[in-house]
Design a protein around this motif. Structure first.
Motif, PDB file in Angstrom:
ATOM      1  N   ILE A   7       0.680  -1.191   0.117  1.00  0.00           N
ATOM      2  CA  ILE A   7      -0.028   0.035   0.225  1.00  0.00           C
ATOM      3  C   ILE A   7       0.775   1.142   0.106  1.00  0.00           C
ATOM      4  CG2 ILE A   7      -0.346   0.167   2.376  1.00  0.00           C
ATOM      5  CD1 ILE A   7      -2.979   0.489   0.260  1.00  0.00           C
ATOM      6  N   PRO A   8       0.695   2.191  -0.906  1.00  0.00           N
ATOM      7  CA  PRO A   8       1.670   3.305  -0.781  1.00  0.00           C
ATOM      8  C   PRO A   8       1.254   4.067   0.328  1.00  0.00           C
ATOM      9  CG  PRO A   8      -0.103   3.632  -2.750  1.00  0.00           C
ATOM     10  CD  PRO A   8      -0.509   2.422  -1.954  1.00  0.00           C
ATOM     11  N   GLU A   9       2.259   4.975   0.532  1.00  0.00           N
ATOM     12  CA  GLU A   9       2.162   6.063   1.690  1.00  0.00           C
ATOM     13  C   GLU A   9       0.902   7.315   1.242  1.00  0.00           C
ATOM     14  OE1 GLU A   9       4.805   9.202   4.113  1.00  0.00           O
ATOM     15  OE2 GLU A   9       5.637   7.812   2.959  1.00  0.00           O
ATOM     16  N   PHE A  10       0.245   7.615   2.324  1.00  0.00           N
ATOM     17  CA  PHE A  10      -0.711   8.708   1.947  1.00  0.00           C
ATOM     18  C   PHE A  10      -1.432   8.833   3.327  1.00  0.00           C
ATOM     19  CE2 PHE A  10      -3.667   4.768   1.957  1.00  0.00           C
ATOM     20  CZ  PHE A  10      -4.625   5.180   2.562  1.00  0.00           C
ATOM     21  N   THR A  11      -1.803  10.320   3.332  1.00  0.00           N
ATOM     22  CA  THR A  11      -2.419  10.777   4.596  1.00  0.00           C
ATOM     23  C   THR A  11      -3.738  11.529   4.272  1.00  0.00           C
ATOM     24  OG1 THR A  11      -0.084  11.167   5.627  1.00  0.00           O
ATOM     25  CG2 THR A  11      -2.098  12.582   6.490  1.00  0.00           C
ATOM     26  N   LEU A  12      -4.750  11.225   4.915  1.00  0.00           N
ATOM     27  CA  LEU A  12      -6.179  11.725   4.633  1.00  0.00           C
ATOM     28  C   LEU A  12      -6.347  12.381   6.349  1.00  0.00           C
ATOM     29  CD1 LEU A  12      -7.999   9.523   2.353  1.00  0.00           C
ATOM     30  CD2 LEU A  12      -6.888  11.605   1.747  1.00  0.00           C
ATOM     31  N   LEU A  13      -7.353  13.298   6.105  1.00  0.00           N
ATOM     32  CA  LEU A  13      -7.928  13.586   7.265  1.00  0.00           C
ATOM     33  C   LEU A  13      -9.426  12.918   7.533  1.00  0.00           C
ATOM     34  CD1 LEU A  13      -7.585  17.571   7.210  1.00  0.00           C
ATOM     35  CD2 LEU A  13      -6.226  15.717   8.332  1.00  0.00           C
ATOM     36  N   ASP A  14      -9.719  12.680   8.954  1.00  0.00           N
ATOM     37  CA  ASP A  14     -10.934  11.798   9.083  1.00  0.00           C
ATOM     38  C   ASP A  14     -12.023  12.843   9.323  1.00  0.00           C
ATOM     39  OD1 ASP A  14     -10.691  12.436  11.849  1.00  0.00           O
ATOM     40  OD2 ASP A  14     -10.476  10.743  12.676  1.00  0.00           O
TER      41      ASP A  14
END
Length: 148
Positions: A7-14
């Motif tokens: 899985i690639p690195e990513f950041t999202l807000l919840d």
């Protein structure tokens, strides 16, 4: 993306504005990411509630669940509360993660696709399930994968 890829690195807000990073679970916990078009669509509501109803099965097998759509955090917050969803909803408003994971569109590109990823704690994708119109199948396929 395909089964066996990392899985690639990513950041999202919840829904609460808290950051979620895909790397935060690597080496710690298995997880399921289910991408869906929009919080307010009836089939999306059925899918979200199906994951809610099966949530204990995921937790019992050391999996965390995350729903992902392009809805805003505020819309996600209302959706989560309205349907008592026990998992975090991640906001991908610019469809950057959807693009990163190569989630296809549906209905001639009019709607974002409905795809579920099952990822082990090493970050390896173990299952990719794509079904635009069968909300309950996403949960069934994910559970079948985690039970091995």
């Amino acid at each position: 993306m395909k089964v066996g890829d990392k899985i690639p690195e990513f950041t999202l807000l919840d829904q609460d504005g808290k950051a979620f990073s895909s790397l935060s679970l690597i080496g710690k916990k298995n997880f399921v990411l289910f991408f869906y078009p929009q919080d307010s669509l009836p089939i999306c509501i059925r899918e979200a509630c199906a994951f809610r109803d099966a949530y204990y099965d995921f937790v019992e097998n050391n999996f965390e669940v995350f729903g992902v759509s392009s809805d805003s955090r505020e819309v996600h917050k209302r959706f989560k509360k309205s349907y008592s969803l026990p998992y975090r909803l991640l906001s991908d408003e610019k469809a950057a993660v959807r693009e990163l994971l190569q989630v296809p569109s549906m209905l001639f590109g009019l709607l974002p696709g409905r795809v579920t990823f099952v990822v082990d704690k090493e970050g390896v994708i173990r299952k990719i399930f794509n079904s635009a119109f069968s909300a309950s199948s996403h949960v069934k396929e994910a559970i079948a994968t985690i039970r091995g």
